[in-house]
Design a protein around this motif. Structure first.
Motif, PDB file in Angstrom:
ATOM      1  N   SER A 164       0.831  -1.202   0.000  1.00 52.16           N
ATOM      2  CA  SER A 164       0.000   0.000   0.000  1.00 52.16           C
ATOM      3  C   SER A 164       0.868   1.255   0.000  1.00 52.16           C
ATOM      4  O   SER A 164       1.860   1.336   0.724  1.00 52.16           O
ATOM      5  CB  SER A 164      -0.896   0.007   1.242  1.00 52.16           C
ATOM      6  OG  SER A 164      -1.424   1.296   1.480  1.00 52.16           O
ATOM      7  N   THR A 215      -0.859  -7.121   3.323  1.00 50.15           N
ATOM      8  CA  THR A 215      -0.396  -7.327   1.956  1.00 50.15           C
ATOM      9  C   THR A 215      -0.704  -8.728   1.442  1.00 50.15           C
ATOM     10  O   THR A 215      -1.081  -8.912   0.281  1.00 50.15           O
ATOM     11  CB  THR A 215       1.122  -7.069   1.868  1.00 50.15           C
ATOM     12  OG1 THR A 215       1.413  -5.765   2.381  1.00 50.15           O
ATOM     13  CG2 THR A 215       1.621  -7.171   0.442  1.00 50.15           C
ATOM     14  N   MET A 332      -8.439  -2.918   2.976  1.00 49.13           N
ATOM     15  CA  MET A 332      -7.168  -2.286   2.609  1.00 49.13           C
ATOM     16  C   MET A 332      -6.457  -3.099   1.529  1.00 49.13           C
ATOM     17  O   MET A 332      -5.912  -2.537   0.568  1.00 49.13           O
ATOM     18  CB  MET A 332      -6.280  -2.147   3.851  1.00 49.13           C
ATOM     19  CG  MET A 332      -4.910  -1.562   3.584  1.00 49.13           C
ATOM     20  SD  MET A 332      -3.949  -1.457   5.133  1.00 49.13           S
ATOM     21  CE  MET A 332      -2.361  -0.923   4.505  1.00 49.13           C
ATOM     22  N   THR A 336      -5.578  -1.668  -2.225  1.00 47.98           N
ATOM     23  CA  THR A 336      -4.190  -1.649  -2.702  1.00 47.98           C
ATOM     24  C   THR A 336      -4.078  -2.347  -4.050  1.00 47.98           C
ATOM     25  O   THR A 336      -3.387  -1.863  -4.965  1.00 47.98           O
ATOM     26  CB  THR A 336      -3.272  -2.339  -1.682  1.00 47.98           C
ATOM     27  OG1 THR A 336      -3.353  -1.644  -0.436  1.00 47.98           O
ATOM     28  CG2 THR A 336      -1.830  -2.345  -2.163  1.00 47.98           C
ATOM     29  N   THR A 341      -5.159   4.277  -2.595  1.00 49.94           N
ATOM     30  CA  THR A 341      -4.392   4.443  -1.367  1.00 49.94           C
ATOM     31  C   THR A 341      -5.300   4.235  -0.160  1.00 49.94           C
ATOM     32  O   THR A 341      -6.309   4.925   0.002  1.00 49.94           O
ATOM     33  CB  THR A 341      -3.761   5.840  -1.306  1.00 49.94           C
ATOM     34  OG1 THR A 341      -2.843   5.985  -2.397  1.00 49.94           O
ATOM     35  CG2 THR A 341      -3.001   6.031  -0.008  1.00 49.94           C
TER      36      THR A 341
END
Length: 458
Positions: A164, A215, A332, A336, A341
């Motif tokens: 991110s 992630t 999130m 990403t 963002t």
């Protein structure tokens, strides 16, 4: 039907106000307004009914909203056409009572009111609700071109090492490099990797673990990784064990890629940032369930394997279940992947522990809370820091952090672009209709629809 019951029970958290009734208000003539002298009914379990008489009298009944022995504490109202506010005039103060209602619209067939943030839609007594056409000129103009959310051309490829931009800004290069090294080893089904740690070891490991989970959602789901004891300083090695064998692991990885691609197929690179952010948000909250096994004593009864799976963003995306932390991390992750963002906000202050998201749309920052919107509406999408500190949970912005950085010190969350959603969206969204050409999203509810324009504003 009961005269002037207390508006409580259906709307928690409302504030008490007391307004003196005057004869002048009772003499006011509201007969020119379409809401006047109509018995409006809302088809719910509570059988909610109200009437604004043209002479200023107000009548209300609700089967689940009068814990005061049917006391007539509200006898009249006043209406301000400029502010669209009904002010209810009360005999006495009662906890939980509403005395201001905002008119959203009334066309004689539908009365739409805002009860301090909760939208309620009423129909005239005896009306055929199922057959009632709820007009909305914006919807009619685009209805022929709108379709339900369908898979678009896949413009984004799943990359479980894609970091991110917000993490890149807040985390050190050493932390990011270490996280990428761990993720790479994990995807090769290796159980350790040598990293370079800088600064405080535990702080480094905490930051690295956060980056990994946001992630690569699979990592926490299928390993026993623990930031507290995974690092061996004598060898510079981070290690973990897998809960499943290599063949099953490889199958899980392939399956997750397919799941993630299905989410990302809802958006394309040509969509505006607002459309991508909103469609992915809805994809997360739709059919999402809060996992009560992860809080309180229930958590202690879970095995390590089960606890790790349930608390991972992988579980949110695949099994549609989670709590605030992994739900925020799941959103999130998708943002990403779609070049939006996004980060998370961890609050541990006086109002209790909670996690939500910060998302950037057209250069401005907004808060989003997919946990509180789970399986309902999008009331908490695009809220401001002021909203968060008041009606949206009373969470102080100064106590919200990401990677130990206080969010307000880094990002200004003040823009009110999405404030209109608080007063326009259906209470419960049944589906979305998306028009890629006009970049609009139509939120479809049981009683009406609302169109939001998502065009870039930069």
């Amino acid at each position: 039907w009961v005269f002037a019951l207390v508006l409580t029970g259906c709307v928690p958290g409302s504030q008490v106000h007391n307004t003196e009734n005057t004869e002048s208000q009772m003499e006011t003539d509201y007969s020119m307004y379409p809401f006047a002298d109509v018995k409006w009914m809302r088809d719910t379990e509570c059988d909610e009914t109200l009437c604004f008489l043209s002479n200023g009298e107000f009548r209300y009944s609700c089967a689940c909203g009068s814990p005061v022995n049917d006391a007539d504490v509200v006898e009249s109202y006043s209406y301000d056409d400029e502010t669209k506010l009904f002010t209810l005039n009360c005999y006495e103060e009662l906890e939980g009572m509403i005395t201001e209602i905002k008119l959203i619209r009334c066309d004689g067939e539908v009365l739409e009111l805002d009860f301090q943030g909760e939208i309620r839609v009423f129909f005239p007594e005896g009306a055929d609700v199922e057959g009632t056409e709820v007009e909305d000129t914006e919807v009619e103009d685009t209805e022929a071109e709108d379709t339900e959310v369908e898979d678009a051309d896949v413009n984004y490829e799943v990359d479980l090492t894609k970091i991110s931009p917000m993490i890149q800004e807040l985390a050190s290069e050493e932390v990011i490099d270490a996280a990428k090294a761990v993720i790479g080893a994990f995807l090769r089904y290796e159980d350790s990797v040598v990293i370079e740690v800088s600064g405080n070891t535990q702080r480094f490991m905490n930051d690295m673990g956060y980056v990994i989970h946001c992630t690569c959602p699979m990592f926490g789901a299928f390993t026993d990784f623990n930031e507290m004891n995974a690092y061996d300083a004598s060898t510079g090695t981070v290690s973990w064990e897998y809960f499943i064998g290599e063949s099953e692991f490889n199958a899980k990885v392939q399956s997750f890629y397919e799941v993630a691609e299905a989410y990302l197929s809802k958006v394309s690179a040509t969509d505006s940032e607002a459309m991508r952010a909103m469609l992915l948000y809805y994809a997360v909250i739709d059919d999402l369930n809060y996992d009560y096994d992860l809080i309180g004593d229930s958590y202690d009864d879970l095995s390590k394997e089960k606890a790790n799976l349930k608390s991972s963003p992988y579980c949110v995306l695949v099994e549609k279940s989670g709590i605030c932390t992994n739900i925020a991390q799941a959103y999130m992750f998708l943002c990403t992947q779609a070049d939006i963002t996004c980060g998370t906000v961890l609050h541990t202050g006086g109002s209790g522990m909670h996690m939500w998201n910060t998302v950037q749309v057209d250069g401005k920052y907004y808060y989003c809370d997919p946990t509180w919107d789970a399986n309902t509406s999008m009331k908490y999408f695009g809220i401001t820091a002021a909203d968060r500190a008041s009606w949206a949970g009373e969470y102080s912005a100064s106590e919200g952090t990401m990677l130990s950085v206080t969010i307000p010190d880094k990002y200004s969350v003040t823009d009110s672009r999405f404030e209109v959603l608080r007063g326009k969206l259906p209470v419960e969204i049944s589906k979305l209709k998306v028009n890629k050409d006009s970049q609009t999203i139509t939120f479809v509810g049981y009683e009406y629809e609302y169109v939001f324009e998502c065009k870039d504003t930069e």
